[in-house]
Design an enzyme around this catalytic site. Sequence first.
Site, PDB file in Angstrom:
ATOM      1  N   GLN A  80       0.267   3.311  -9.341  1.00  0.00           N
ATOM      2  CA  GLN A  80       0.297   3.677  -7.919  1.00  0.00           C
ATOM      3  C   GLN A  80       0.619   2.430  -7.109  1.00  0.00           C
ATOM      4  O   GLN A  80      -0.014   1.384  -7.281  1.00  0.00           O
ATOM      5  CB  GLN A  80      -1.064   4.246  -7.500  1.00  0.00           C
ATOM      6  CG  GLN A  80      -1.148   4.701  -6.047  1.00  0.00           C
ATOM      7  CD  GLN A  80      -0.550   6.089  -5.809  1.00  0.00           C
ATOM      8  OE1 GLN A  80      -0.293   6.835  -6.762  1.00  0.00           O
ATOM      9  NE2 GLN A  80      -0.330   6.454  -4.557  1.00  0.00           N
ATOM     10  N   ASN A  89      -7.146   8.367  -7.811  1.00  0.00           N
ATOM     11  CA  ASN A  89      -6.114   9.143  -7.110  1.00  0.00           C
ATOM     12  C   ASN A  89      -6.618  10.560  -6.755  1.00  0.00           C
ATOM     13  O   ASN A  89      -7.817  10.825  -6.816  1.00  0.00           O
ATOM     14  CB  ASN A  89      -4.816   9.180  -7.915  1.00  0.00           C
ATOM     15  CG  ASN A  89      -3.589   9.031  -7.024  1.00  0.00           C
ATOM     16  OD1 ASN A  89      -3.480   9.679  -5.996  1.00  0.00           O
ATOM     17  ND2 ASN A  89      -2.688   8.154  -7.413  1.00  0.00           N
ATOM     18  N   ARG A  90      -5.712  11.435  -6.424  1.00  0.00           N
ATOM     19  CA  ARG A  90      -6.103  12.717  -5.830  1.00  0.00           C
ATOM     20  C   ARG A  90      -6.137  13.863  -6.838  1.00  0.00           C
ATOM     21  O   ARG A  90      -5.252  13.958  -7.683  1.00  0.00           O
ATOM     22  CB  ARG A  90      -5.122  13.070  -4.700  1.00  0.00           C
ATOM     23  CG  ARG A  90      -5.235  12.092  -3.559  1.00  0.00           C
ATOM     24  CD  ARG A  90      -4.136  12.221  -2.542  1.00  0.00           C
ATOM     25  NE  ARG A  90      -4.394  11.278  -1.464  1.00  0.00           N
ATOM     26  CZ  ARG A  90      -4.046   9.988  -1.489  1.00  0.00           C
ATOM     27  NH1 ARG A  90      -3.369   9.501  -2.517  1.00  0.00           N
ATOM     28  NH2 ARG A  90      -4.359   9.184  -0.499  1.00  0.00           N
ATOM     29  N   TYR A 101      -6.128  -5.407  -3.938  1.00  0.00           N
ATOM     30  CA  TYR A 101      -4.964  -5.538  -3.055  1.00  0.00           C
ATOM     31  C   TYR A 101      -4.521  -6.997  -3.129  1.00  0.00           C
ATOM     32  O   TYR A 101      -5.310  -7.903  -2.838  1.00  0.00           O
ATOM     33  CB  TYR A 101      -5.353  -5.265  -1.612  1.00  0.00           C
ATOM     34  CG  TYR A 101      -5.656  -3.842  -1.252  1.00  0.00           C
ATOM     35  CD1 TYR A 101      -4.674  -3.003  -0.719  1.00  0.00           C
ATOM     36  CD2 TYR A 101      -6.945  -3.343  -1.384  1.00  0.00           C
ATOM     37  CE1 TYR A 101      -4.968  -1.708  -0.327  1.00  0.00           C
ATOM     38  CE2 TYR A 101      -7.246  -2.043  -0.999  1.00  0.00           C
ATOM     39  CZ  TYR A 101      -6.254  -1.236  -0.476  1.00  0.00           C
ATOM     40  OH  TYR A 101      -6.550   0.042  -0.088  1.00  0.00           O
ATOM     41  N   GLU A 158      -1.959  -0.064  -8.815  1.00  0.00           N
ATOM     42  CA  GLU A 158      -3.083   0.555  -9.527  1.00  0.00           C
ATOM     43  C   GLU A 158      -2.605   1.250 -10.799  1.00  0.00           C
ATOM     44  O   GLU A 158      -2.051   2.349 -10.732  1.00  0.00           O
ATOM     45  CB  GLU A 158      -3.752   1.590  -8.626  1.00  0.00           C
ATOM     46  CG  GLU A 158      -4.093   1.111  -7.240  1.00  0.00           C
ATOM     47  CD  GLU A 158      -4.190   2.276  -6.255  1.00  0.00           C
ATOM     48  OE1 GLU A 158      -4.795   3.306  -6.595  1.00  0.00           O
ATOM     49  OE2 GLU A 158      -3.649   2.158  -5.154  1.00  0.00           O
ATOM     50  N   HIS A 204      -8.778  -1.422  -8.017  1.00  0.00           N
ATOM     51  CA  HIS A 204      -8.071  -1.235  -6.751  1.00  0.00           C
ATOM     52  C   HIS A 204      -7.923  -2.554  -5.979  1.00  0.00           C
ATOM     53  O   HIS A 204      -8.128  -2.595  -4.759  1.00  0.00           O
ATOM     54  CB  HIS A 204      -8.791  -0.183  -5.919  1.00  0.00           C
ATOM     55  CG  HIS A 204      -7.913   0.558  -4.966  1.00  0.00           C
ATOM     56  ND1 HIS A 204      -7.264  -0.062  -3.913  1.00  0.00           N
ATOM     57  CD2 HIS A 204      -7.541   1.855  -4.912  1.00  0.00           C
ATOM     58  CE1 HIS A 204      -6.564   0.841  -3.250  1.00  0.00           C
ATOM     59  NE2 HIS A 204      -6.716   2.008  -3.834  1.00  0.00           N
ATOM     60  N   HIS A 256     -10.181   9.440  -5.400  1.00  0.00           N
ATOM     61  CA  HIS A 256     -10.853   8.279  -6.003  1.00  0.00           C
ATOM     62  C   HIS A 256     -12.306   8.545  -6.402  1.00  0.00           C
ATOM     63  O   HIS A 256     -13.203   7.734  -6.140  1.00  0.00           O
ATOM     64  CB  HIS A 256     -10.800   7.092  -5.033  1.00  0.00           C
ATOM     65  CG  HIS A 256      -9.432   6.488  -4.873  1.00  0.00           C
ATOM     66  ND1 HIS A 256      -8.439   6.609  -5.812  1.00  0.00           N
ATOM     67  CD2 HIS A 256      -8.886   5.739  -3.867  1.00  0.00           C
ATOM     68  CE1 HIS A 256      -7.353   5.957  -5.398  1.00  0.00           C
ATOM     69  NE2 HIS A 256      -7.589   5.438  -4.218  1.00  0.00           N
TER      70      HIS A 256
HETATM   71  C1  GLA Z   1      -4.732   4.744  -3.035  1.00  0.00           C
HETATM   72  C2  GLA Z   1      -4.177   5.923  -2.351  1.00  0.00           C
HETATM   73  C3  GLA Z   1      -4.023   5.635  -0.895  1.00  0.00           C
HETATM   74  C4  GLA Z   1      -5.353   5.210  -0.286  1.00  0.00           C
HETATM   75  C5  GLA Z   1      -5.888   4.043  -1.064  1.00  0.00           C
HETATM   76  C6  GLA Z   1      -7.277   3.649  -0.659  1.00  0.00           C
HETATM   77  O1  GLA Z   1      -3.821   3.746  -3.156  1.00  0.00           O
HETATM   78  O2  GLA Z   1      -2.957   6.335  -2.885  1.00  0.00           O
HETATM   79  O3  GLA Z   1      -3.549   6.771  -0.222  1.00  0.00           O
HETATM   80  O4  GLA Z   1      -6.256   6.276  -0.348  1.00  0.00           O
HETATM   81  O5  GLA Z   1      -5.932   4.324  -2.417  1.00  0.00           O
HETATM   82  O6  GLA Z   1      -7.377   3.324   0.681  1.00  0.00           O
END
Ligand code: GLA
Length: 360
Positions: free
Chosen positions: A293, A86-87, A189, A321, A187, A112
């Site tokens: 997330q 995350n950020r 999907y 996540e 991560h 990330h």
């Molecule tokens: C996370 C972030 C998203 C994006 C994805 C990767 O889920 O929250 O904003 O950056 O990773 O694409």
Amino acid sequence: MPLTDVKKVEVAHKQAYLENGLALSVITLKNGFLSVTLTNLGATIMAIELPDRNGLIDNVVVAYEDINDYITNRFYLGCTVGRYANRIGNARFQIDGQTFQLSRNENGHHLHGGVNAFHKKTWKVESIIEEQDRAGVVMSYFSKDGEEGYPGNLQVSVVYELDKKNCLAVSYRATTDKKGPVNLTNHSYFNLAGASGNSVTDHLLQINAKSYTEKNDQGISTGKILPLSGMILNFASLRRLGDNIEFFKADRGYNHNYVLADTQKDMLNYAATLIDPCSGRYLKMLTDQPGLQLYTANFWDNSPGKKGGGNFCRHGAVALEPQALPDSVNHSHFPNTLLEPNDVYLATTVYEFGITTEQS
Ligand code: GLA
């Protein structure tokens, strides 16, 4: 499928070659119902295959058609995210009065783990686990002091383990020689309809959360934890993922961090359930992490290259996540993410797969 039909847990180990000459390990864990394919490039999940309620086997995690696309992995498909998921606001934090400047890879912020983060590294295959009741693989990576701006030499390992009960356990371990932040996640999907599925809006989702972390218009945590009650974001009861998804104009869908409820420290707590009513496949997630997330592939751009047909469509999959609360390193009231030299970082998530008996 009754669990008694699962006779044996097996592991197969092959090599694949990338166009840059790199030899990759491709490891498959199987139990007769579920099959999980992993690679050591980014310690990544490339496939999770299981039958639907009609017995049709399909892959429920999104993958690239061309294995070379994992070199850059622009969507972070299935990979291990680190050193810090995350950020991190302004790509900066302080420890004991010292400021650390990280690489900036998203609008001046750090996302990330940075530019050349764990998802792009070739992990070492340490060992293969092959026992009566479980099959697995241990991979490791050594991240040097200063990599992407982080303090400390970090020794990391991840264990992927499949059991006879259709649970895939993913466990991380890390140690360091300097105090610094760690927050690892996977991560993947999911699209439980299978590889050709191009929307998850009809999937049902429940998230065991009563609150979420507020973010600013740049996606950075403000530090506020707000209640979900009465909010469009609330997934306390199982409901359709697509309902109100267009409400989030700037995000183009869900991209929010949930504070998991009823969590007991160092325990595997119930986090979420995802169901595809059509195929009957479900995923139940347990984790010892405080946050989750939710990201609905909002910036997938309809480009080709998705394995199994179709394009990378917006809302074509959902990432769940499990992780620390975002930017904890800059919010001292969030659960601690700083690892000390004499301590061990441990995090585990269990992904349980199955088929619901209820008809859609
Ligand atoms: C996370 C972030 C998203 C994006 C994805 C990767 O889920 O929250 O904003 O950056 O990773 O694409």
